[in-house]
Write an enzyme that holds these catalytic residues in place. Structure first.
Site, PDB file in Angstrom:
ATOM      1  N   ASP A 105     -92.534  33.263  32.484  1.00  0.00           N
ATOM      2  CA  ASP A 105     -93.531  34.316  32.746  1.00  0.00           C
ATOM      3  C   ASP A 105     -93.563  34.770  34.208  1.00  0.00           C
ATOM      4  O   ASP A 105     -93.105  34.080  35.116  1.00  0.00           O
ATOM      5  CB  ASP A 105     -94.932  33.857  32.319  1.00  0.00           C
ATOM      6  CG  ASP A 105     -95.351  32.536  32.969  1.00  0.00           C
ATOM      7  OD1 ASP A 105     -94.476  31.698  33.292  1.00  0.00           O
ATOM      8  OD2 ASP A 105     -96.568  32.326  33.149  1.00  0.00           O
ATOM      9  N   GLU A 171     -96.521  29.603  31.985  1.00  0.00           N
ATOM     10  CA  GLU A 171     -96.710  28.478  32.916  1.00  0.00           C
ATOM     11  C   GLU A 171     -97.829  28.791  33.903  1.00  0.00           C
ATOM     12  O   GLU A 171     -98.561  27.907  34.337  1.00  0.00           O
ATOM     13  CB  GLU A 171     -95.408  28.180  33.677  1.00  0.00           C
ATOM     14  CG  GLU A 171     -95.420  26.852  34.428  1.00  0.00           C
ATOM     15  CD  GLU A 171     -96.195  26.860  35.727  1.00  0.00           C
ATOM     16  OE1 GLU A 171     -96.868  25.853  36.020  1.00  0.00           O
ATOM     17  OE2 GLU A 171     -96.162  27.877  36.453  1.00  0.00           O
TER      18      GLU A 171
HETATM   19 NI    NI Z   1     -93.750  28.700  39.270  1.00  0.00          NI
END
Ligand code: NI
Length: 435
Positions: A105, A171
């Site tokens: 991401d 994440e």
């Molecule tokens: Ni990172």
């Protein structure tokens, strides 16, 4: 680290140096394959960099990854933890199940670099319009893992056991009200079927020199927990504080008290710890003592025992200080991300593989980082090793290198090959390690 465990780890490292048995012919084949794929990794990374997607929205990113993995004959699972992709390389020969993870991401940051492949993407985040940018370098993680998948698929007959490639969304944290990231992947069973024995992950680093790998056994990155405290007193005219129980003064005492948990009550020679109050809200007007005050903050710890103790002490400090003034304090603590904990024995065993990839003098043990990383969720279930790969251009002072999560974030693509080789070497190193 105490003296005894220092020697234990040293002995394990010495034993491991002779037990990572990748034969030299296969090793040079891997090195050549990595070199041959370097430009492809750079090209892939530029593609992802140009078209970044926010957490839990990585649909085009996933589709692009899947398109590549399909050409490799892997068993592919899509839609894991929303937009995640998991692929299995089964050699058909008995051996360990090794998981390799890349996060995929990007961030709500508007890119300020003038690269030909700079991001022009725009999205809405928390109700605000924003640019989107791979400002943490996850674009390089995807590209590196795609190359690892290609190389290992081609070398399947040289391998044993199973390799599980995990392309993980979110994440950076799922949007408010949504689940996501490593936590959700684990809940959805990514470490099962087949059961994972070990997991490896890397993070590119804009402030670590190109060619270097940085690691730390045990607590490498901190646990991040959030707390909030509600102090209730008694409202009164600001001119007559003796009629009140002043929640603002009580809050001020508690905030100071919280700092003594770190400075006076935590064993700081063991590990660092942080308590930060980042938000405080109370009152509406100069001459009114309000009934209530609220404040909130974050706790960063690198040791599980210290983490639990600090949580207890926050509750004790807040409630007892409030009580001493006749007020009450309600404390809530939310565990967000666990400690990114590199299994010390595994770390020592894999050190020779990291050194093979980067060179003896380019693998550096570093201080812990008080930022958090959701790779920690996997490490709670299986032994894992997470390491940093340098991508700071030569000749730059680390103090001036643009940091992660900023519009000027910049990484030197010549650092990618070290990451690629490291992933290949820890995988094959673990696969052929003598037990
Ligand atoms: Ni990172």
């Amino acid at each position: 680290m105490n003296r005894k465990s220092f020697f234990t780890v040293t002995l394990i490292a010495m034993a491991a140096a002779s037990s990572a048995q990748v034969n030299s012919k296969f090793q040079s084949k891997l090195d050549k394959q990595a070199k041959d794929m370097e430009q492809q990794v750079i090209d892939w990374r530029r593609h992802f960099h140009q078209y970044p997607e926010l957490s839990n929205q990585e649909n085009k990113t996933s589709a692009y990854i899947v398109e590549h993995l399909k050409t490799l004959g892997l068993k592919i699972q899509t839609g894991v933890a929303k937009t995640g992709v998991v692929a299995l390389l089964e050699t058909g020969k008995p051996g360990p199940v090794i998981a390799l993870r890349a996060d995929i991401d990007a961030l709500p940051v508007t890119e300020r670099n003038s690269l030909p492949f700079a991001s022009k993407e725009i999205a809405t985040y928390n109700g605000q319009q924003t640019g989107v940018m791979h400002a943490c370098g996850h674009d390089s993680h995807i590209a590196i893992l795609m190359a690892v998948a290609e190389i290992l698929s081609k070398d399947k007959s040289d391998l044993k056991g199973t390799v599980k490639f995990i392309f993980q969304p979110a994440e950076e944290g799922a949007p408010v009200g949504e689940e996501g990231g490593a936590d959700l992947m684990v809940k959805e069973g990514v470490l099962e079927n087949p059961k994972v024995d070990v997991i490896f992950g890397l993070h590119i680093q804009s402030m670590t020199p190109v060619g270097n790998i940085a690691y730390r056994p045990a607590g490498m990155m901190a646990a991040s927990d959030w707390f909030s405290i509600k102090v209730k007193g008694k409202q009164a005219h600001g001119a007559a504080p003796w009629m009140s129980i002043d929640p603002i003064v009580v809050s001020a005492q508690i905030i100071t008290g919280l700092q003594t948990i770190i400075s006076r009550q935590s064993e700081l020679t063991k590990e660092a710890a942080v308590i930060t109050v980042g938000r405080i809200q109370a009152g509406i007007r100069e001459n009114i003592i309000p009934e209530e005050a609220n404040f909130a903050g974050t706790i960063r710890t690198l040791d599980k025992g210290m983490q639990d103790k600090i949580h207890e002490k926050i509750k004790l400090t807040a409630t007892k200080i409030a009580e001493s003034a006749g007020a009450t304090a309600e404390v809530s603590i939310e565990r967000k991300t666990p400690i990114t904990f590199n299994d010390p024995e595994l770390t020592a065993k894999m050190l020779p593989s990291l050194k093979k990839a980067a060179g003896e003098n380019h693998v550096i043990e570093v201080h812990a980082v008080t930022g958090a990383e959701d790779f920690a969720f996997y490490q709670q279930k299986v032994p894992g090793l997470f390491f940093f790969v340098g991508a700071m251009p030569a000749g730059i002072d680390p103090a001036n290198a643009p940091s992660h999560h900023t519009p000027d974030f910049l990484i030197d693509e010549s650092g990618f090959i070290t990451g690629l080789k490291a992933m290949l070497d820890v995988t094959t190193g673990y696969m052929f390690m003598k037990k």
